[in-house]
Motif scaffolding. Structure first.
Motif, PDB file in Angstrom:
ATOM      1  N   ALA A   1      -3.954   1.957  -8.637  1.00  0.00           N
ATOM      2  CA  ALA A   1      -3.767   3.609  -8.773  1.00  0.00           C
ATOM      3  C   ALA A   1      -4.842   3.809  -7.585  1.00  0.00           C
ATOM      4  CB  ALA A   1      -4.391   4.379  -9.455  1.00  0.00           C
ATOM      5  N   GLU A   2      -4.408   4.554  -6.149  1.00  0.00           N
ATOM      6  CA  GLU A   2      -5.737   5.027  -5.680  1.00  0.00           C
ATOM      7  C   GLU A   2      -5.989   6.592  -5.903  1.00  0.00           C
ATOM      8  OE1 GLU A   2      -3.054   5.344  -1.293  1.00  0.00           O
ATOM      9  OE2 GLU A   2      -3.980   3.496  -1.427  1.00  0.00           O
ATOM     10  N   GLY A   3      -6.857   6.700  -5.582  1.00  0.00           N
ATOM     11  CA  GLY A   3      -7.294   7.891  -5.590  1.00  0.00           C
ATOM     12  C   GLY A   3      -7.658   8.930  -6.723  1.00  0.00           C
TER      13      GLY A   3
ATOM     14  N   ASP B   1       1.236  -1.321  -0.180  1.00  0.00           N
ATOM     15  CA  ASP B   1       0.045  -0.388   0.339  1.00  0.00           C
ATOM     16  C   ASP B   1       0.698   1.456  -0.199  1.00  0.00           C
ATOM     17  OD1 ASP B   1      -1.923   1.509   0.300  1.00  0.00           O
ATOM     18  OD2 ASP B   1      -2.409   0.250   1.352  1.00  0.00           O
ATOM     19  N   ASP B   2       0.411   2.220   0.310  1.00  0.00           N
ATOM     20  CA  ASP B   2       0.677   3.732   0.095  1.00  0.00           C
ATOM     21  C   ASP B   2       2.529   3.314  -0.628  1.00  0.00           C
ATOM     22  OD1 ASP B   2      -1.519   4.309   1.007  1.00  0.00           O
ATOM     23  OD2 ASP B   2      -0.571   4.696   2.960  1.00  0.00           O
ATOM     24  N   PHE B   3       2.819   2.749  -1.980  1.00  0.00           N
ATOM     25  CA  PHE B   3       4.404   3.195  -2.481  1.00  0.00           C
ATOM     26  C   PHE B   3       4.412   4.122  -3.410  1.00  0.00           C
ATOM     27  CE2 PHE B   3       6.564   1.987  -5.993  1.00  0.00           C
ATOM     28  CZ  PHE B   3       7.749   0.977  -5.333  1.00  0.00           C
TER      29      PHE B   3
ATOM     30  N   ILE C   1      -0.339   2.657  -6.005  1.00  0.00           N
ATOM     31  CA  ILE C   1       0.358   3.423  -6.154  1.00  0.00           C
ATOM     32  C   ILE C   1       0.041   4.362  -5.350  1.00  0.00           C
ATOM     33  CG2 ILE C   1       1.457   5.285  -7.035  1.00  0.00           C
ATOM     34  CD1 ILE C   1       1.216   2.892  -9.626  1.00  0.00           C
ATOM     35  N   ASP C   2       0.784   5.644  -4.167  1.00  0.00           N
ATOM     36  CA  ASP C   2      -0.398   6.356  -3.415  1.00  0.00           C
ATOM     37  C   ASP C   2      -0.841   7.393  -4.493  1.00  0.00           C
ATOM     38  OD1 ASP C   2      -0.671   7.013  -0.962  1.00  0.00           O
ATOM     39  OD2 ASP C   2       0.671   8.866  -1.534  1.00  0.00           O
ATOM     40  N   ARG C   3      -1.793   8.188  -3.585  1.00  0.00           N
ATOM     41  CA  ARG C   3      -2.620   9.061  -4.341  1.00  0.00           C
ATOM     42  C   ARG C   3      -1.958   9.965  -4.165  1.00  0.00           C
ATOM     43  NH1 ARG C   3      -5.904   9.710  -0.130  1.00  0.00           N
ATOM     44  NH2 ARG C   3      -5.885  11.449   0.563  1.00  0.00           N
TER      45      ARG C   3
END
Ligand code: C2E
Ligand code: MG
Ligand code: MG
Ligand code: MG
Length: 291
Positions: free
Chosen positions: A234-236, A178-180, A200-202
């Motif tokens: 991909a997050e966010g 998480d939060d890479f 991939i972090d937001r």
């Protein structure tokens, strides 16, 4: 370094004196009670692939404090982490999430749920076995659960973390990193951790469509992850343009408000049922089809 006990007998360790404020201690006691009283809820946010298929849902904790109102997870998770309450919180989250997975499966909705676990959990002896036992108790196969961890897991005792993660993999539980991109020496970590997915972090996704450097970072991350055989989420993701960029960069799945925010269980169930076999489609695509 101070050690205290709160009213419920939880040991409260604080490495920094200034973080040991009455406010934090008050919130900690309240969190413990809230967990016991079932005031902490899980909301679920879909993770969808570019063909629309729902790859899973991430369970995110929500706590509405009777007097303070909504307490952001980042805030109380930090407190749980430094206070010894984390294992209790994780147990609660795993238990609630697996009960939900079992209910969805009974309705024919076979979507995995991703649970965030803290580095503390991964350092708890017997964690992998406990997760396996919990899966069995709920009659949920390992494919019904994913665990999201951050690379901070390697800061304390990398060997123990690796052992626990190998144990989880052995039981068939897949893990996401998480939060890479937010930690340091991420490449080294990627090689050492038995994860099958990278998120991939937001912070890199948010300005992807307008910032060439962020776009380049995402491109490299996707390529690297794929060369290591990992899926990339991909997050966010909040808008169409970002979605299109990510698709063009070869990202595998997205999570974000463009698709849906985290929803309470009933709403998430309705969302899943409404999408059915066809999966999620962008409002823009539906409009284009109707035109
Ligand atoms: P995370 O695991 O990286 O979760 C993603 C966060 O981004 C969530 O925040 C989610 O609500 C938010 N988000 C999703 N889509 C969008 C979007 O399109 N735009 C924006 N601006 N934000 C979006 P949330 O729920 O506040 O959680 C924050 C963090 O708290 C999580 O980050 C995770 O690290 C932690 N967390 C949440 N639930 C749990 C839990 O059950 N256990 C543990 N250990 N940590 C948790
Ligand atoms: Mg997460
Ligand atoms: Mg994340
Ligand atoms: Mg994050």
């Amino acid at each position: 370094y101070q050690a205290k006990r709160d009213r419920t007998g939880v040991e409260v360790y604080e490495s920094k004196r200034d973080s040991n404020t009455p406010d934090r201690l008050g919130l900690l006691g309240d969190l413990r009670r809230a967990l016991d009283a079932g005031e902490v809820e899980l909301h679920y946010q879909p993770k969808v692939r570019f063909d629309g298929k729902v790859a899973g849902l991430e369970a995110l904790v929500r706590w509405v404090h009777p007097e303070r109102g909504r307490v952001p997870p980042d805030e109380f998770i930090a407190i749980a982490e430094t206070s010894g309450l984390m294992p209790h919180l994780t147990e609660y989250v795993l238990e609630t999430a697996l009960a939900q997975v079992a209910r969805w499966r009974a309705q024919g909705l076979k979507v995995p749920v991703a649970v965030n676990v803290s580095p503390r959990d991964v350092h708890t002896p017997g964690f992998a076995g406990a997760v396996a036992a919990r899966l069995a108790r709920h009659g949920v196969p390992a494919s019904g659960l994913q665990l999201e961890i951050t690379e901070h897991v390697l800061l304390e005792d990398p060997q123990r973390a690796a052992d626990t993660m190998a144990g989880l993999t052995g039981h068939g539980v897949k893990m996401s990193l998480d939060d890479f991109g937010t930690g340091y020496s991420s490449l080294v970590h990627l090689r050492r951790l038995p994860v099958s997915e990278l998120k991939i972090d937001r912070s890199f996704v948010a300005r992807l469509a307008v910032d060439a450097q962020d776009a380049e970072i995402v491109r490299c991350t996707v390529d690297l992850a794929h060369s290591l055989g990992l899926l990339v989420v991909a997050e966010g993701v909040e808008d169409d343009e970002t979605w299109e960029r990510l698709r063009d960069l070869g990202c595998d799945a997205v999570q974000g408000w463009l698709v849906a925010a985290a929803m309470p269980p009933q709403e998430a169930t309705a969302w899943l049922l409404a999408r059915g076999e066809r999966g999620w489609r962008r409002p823009a695509d539906i409009t284009a089809e109707l035109a």
